[in-house]
Design a protein around this motif. Structure first.
Motif, PDB file in Angstrom:
ATOM      1  N   ILE A   7       0.641  -1.163  -0.030  1.00  0.00           N
ATOM      2  CA  ILE A   7      -0.071  -0.246   0.145  1.00  0.00           C
ATOM      3  C   ILE A   7       0.804   1.189  -0.091  1.00  0.00           C
ATOM      4  CG2 ILE A   7      -1.578   1.475   1.404  1.00  0.00           C
ATOM      5  CD1 ILE A   7      -2.995  -1.301   2.419  1.00  0.00           C
ATOM      6  N   ARG A   8       2.030   1.148   0.596  1.00  0.00           N
ATOM      7  CA  ARG A   8       2.899   2.495   0.615  1.00  0.00           C
ATOM      8  C   ARG A   8       3.499   2.535  -0.652  1.00  0.00           C
ATOM      9  NH1 ARG A   8       7.488   2.516   5.189  1.00  0.00           N
ATOM     10  NH2 ARG A   8       7.982   4.546   4.074  1.00  0.00           N
ATOM     11  N   LYS A  51       4.767   8.779  -4.125  1.00  0.00           N
ATOM     12  CA  LYS A  51       4.752   9.800  -5.176  1.00  0.00           C
ATOM     13  C   LYS A  51       6.207   9.777  -5.679  1.00  0.00           C
ATOM     14  CE  LYS A  51       2.077  13.216  -2.611  1.00  0.00           C
ATOM     15  NZ  LYS A  51       1.854  14.302  -2.019  1.00  0.00           N
ATOM     16  N   ALA A  52       5.943  10.115  -6.868  1.00  0.00           N
ATOM     17  CA  ALA A  52       7.603  10.199  -7.824  1.00  0.00           C
ATOM     18  C   ALA A  52       8.244  10.961  -7.331  1.00  0.00           C
ATOM     19  CB  ALA A  52       7.200  10.173  -9.088  1.00  0.00           C
ATOM     20  N   THR A  67      13.713   7.477 -14.311  1.00  0.00           N
ATOM     21  CA  THR A  67      14.454   9.028 -14.978  1.00  0.00           C
ATOM     22  C   THR A  67      13.058   9.701 -15.266  1.00  0.00           C
ATOM     23  OG1 THR A  67      14.201   8.103 -17.247  1.00  0.00           O
ATOM     24  CG2 THR A  67      16.526   7.863 -15.879  1.00  0.00           C
ATOM     25  N   SER A  68      11.870   9.263 -15.439  1.00  0.00           N
ATOM     26  CA  SER A  68      10.600   9.999 -15.483  1.00  0.00           C
ATOM     27  C   SER A  68       9.483   9.631 -14.301  1.00  0.00           C
ATOM     28  CB  SER A  68       9.899   9.667 -16.733  1.00  0.00           C
ATOM     29  OG  SER A  68       9.517   8.307 -16.967  1.00  0.00           O
ATOM     30  N   GLU A  69       8.638  10.608 -14.107  1.00  0.00           N
ATOM     31  CA  GLU A  69       7.667  10.630 -13.004  1.00  0.00           C
ATOM     32  C   GLU A  69       6.848   9.578 -13.240  1.00  0.00           C
ATOM     33  OE1 GLU A  69       5.803  14.154 -11.669  1.00  0.00           O
ATOM     34  OE2 GLU A  69       7.625  14.850 -11.244  1.00  0.00           O
ATOM     35  N   ASN A  84       6.173   2.045  -9.125  1.00  0.00           N
ATOM     36  CA  ASN A  84       5.573   2.002  -7.751  1.00  0.00           C
ATOM     37  C   ASN A  84       4.311   0.968  -7.466  1.00  0.00           C
ATOM     38  OD1 ASN A  84       7.593   3.399  -6.399  1.00  0.00           O
ATOM     39  ND2 ASN A  84       6.388   5.428  -6.693  1.00  0.00           N
ATOM     40  N   ARG A  85       3.524   1.303  -8.645  1.00  0.00           N
ATOM     41  CA  ARG A  85       2.353   0.105  -8.851  1.00  0.00           C
ATOM     42  C   ARG A  85       2.655  -1.284  -9.015  1.00  0.00           C
ATOM     43  NH1 ARG A  85       1.392   4.834  -7.762  1.00  0.00           N
ATOM     44  NH2 ARG A  85      -0.184   6.162  -8.471  1.00  0.00           N
ATOM     45  N   ILE A  86       3.707  -1.665  -9.714  1.00  0.00           N
ATOM     46  CA  ILE A  86       4.018  -2.982  -9.987  1.00  0.00           C
ATOM     47  C   ILE A  86       4.483  -3.527  -8.768  1.00  0.00           C
ATOM     48  CG2 ILE A  86       5.945  -4.391 -11.127  1.00  0.00           C
ATOM     49  CD1 ILE A  86       5.775  -2.677 -13.548  1.00  0.00           C
ATOM     50  N   PHE A  87       5.417  -2.968  -7.977  1.00  0.00           N
ATOM     51  CA  PHE A  87       5.854  -3.582  -6.674  1.00  0.00           C
ATOM     52  C   PHE A  87       4.856  -3.508  -5.767  1.00  0.00           C
ATOM     53  CE2 PHE A  87      10.034  -2.975  -8.907  1.00  0.00           C
ATOM     54  CZ  PHE A  87      10.588  -4.059  -8.451  1.00  0.00           C
ATOM     55  N   GLY A  88       3.972  -2.351  -5.517  1.00  0.00           N
ATOM     56  CA  GLY A  88       3.117  -2.486  -4.633  1.00  0.00           C
ATOM     57  C   GLY A  88       2.067  -3.703  -4.962  1.00  0.00           C
ATOM     58  N   ILE A  89       1.569  -4.119  -5.980  1.00  0.00           N
ATOM     59  CA  ILE A  89       0.816  -4.901  -6.247  1.00  0.00           C
ATOM     60  C   ILE A  89       1.473  -6.401  -6.080  1.00  0.00           C
ATOM     61  CG2 ILE A  89      -0.301  -6.289  -8.244  1.00  0.00           C
ATOM     62  CD1 ILE A  89      -0.872  -3.570  -9.383  1.00  0.00           C
TER      63      ILE A  89
END
Length: 206
Positions: free
Chosen positions: A88-89, A94-95, A180-182, A189-194
């Motif tokens: 969830i974190r 945020k980027a 290198t991009s937001e 972040n979404r991939i590792f969060g899931i």
């Protein structure tokens, strides 16, 4: 420990470490957010947890945990909740604007990565059950036990460090361009969060 038995231990340890799990996900995430070299802090925390598991099993406490449904489920659900919390974190993260080079502008403190790595591996009751089944295969009661446990622990730890750092952390470099991009950071972040949430749910339901 006989050399042939030690070679079998090396092979088994390598296969175990190469199996993707919460530790591998945590290592790749650290490598992407804090850099390849600094990801070692998280790997170090995971190894300390591994050593603790070995000590727990060698001391006989592992038998108590594995034979007590309440203790096993307690550790299991706490561990699953922690992985879901990390997921969830990640989803809410945020980027960050990164500088050129291996380490992003906002670098997580080494102790924070160490602590997370420690809890990721420590709060996994299956590791205790696994070592209960795994360790007797390579321990000979007729020989000095302390030396055997030291060799087993050192071997498993060294193998896991090599696999985590030079396979999973190094492999994460292939995704480094996304940081290198937001937009790329948010995707990671979404991939590792899931992934964290998925492993946590799997731990709770397995």
């Amino acid at each position: 420990m006989q050399f042939s038995l030690w070679l079998a231990l090396v092979g088994a340890g390598a296969m175990i470490s190469l199996t993707p799990g919460a530790g591998a996900i945590n290592t790749m995430s650290n490598a992407l957010t804090s850099g390849f070299r600094r990801s070692f802090w998280g790997i170090l925390g995971q190894q300390v947890a591994l050593v603790i598991h070995v000590i727990v099993v060698a001391a006989g406490v592992g038998i108590i945990v594995s034979s007590s449904p309440f203790l096993f489920l307690l550790i299991r659900y706490v561990g699953a909740a922690y992985l879901v919390y990390l997921g969830i974190r990640k989803l809410l993260a945020k980027a960050e604007t990164a500088d050129a080079g291996d380490v992003p502008a906002a670098v997580e403190h080494g102790f924070s990565m160490f602590r997370r790595g420690l809890w990721v591996n420590l709060l996994n009751p299956k590791a205790i059950v696994f070592f209960l089944a795994f360790m007797p295969q390579f321990i000979r009661p007729s020989e000095p036990l302390l030396a055997q446990y030291v060799i087993l622990t050192a071997t498993v730890v060294v193998i896991d460090i090599i696999v985590m750092w030079f396979v999973f952390a190094a492999g994460a470099k292939q995704l480094k361009h996304l940081t290198t991009s937001e937009r790329g950071q948010l995707i990671l972040n979404r991939i590792f969060g899931i992934l964290f949430i998925g492993v946590g749910v799997a731990l709770a339901l397995a």
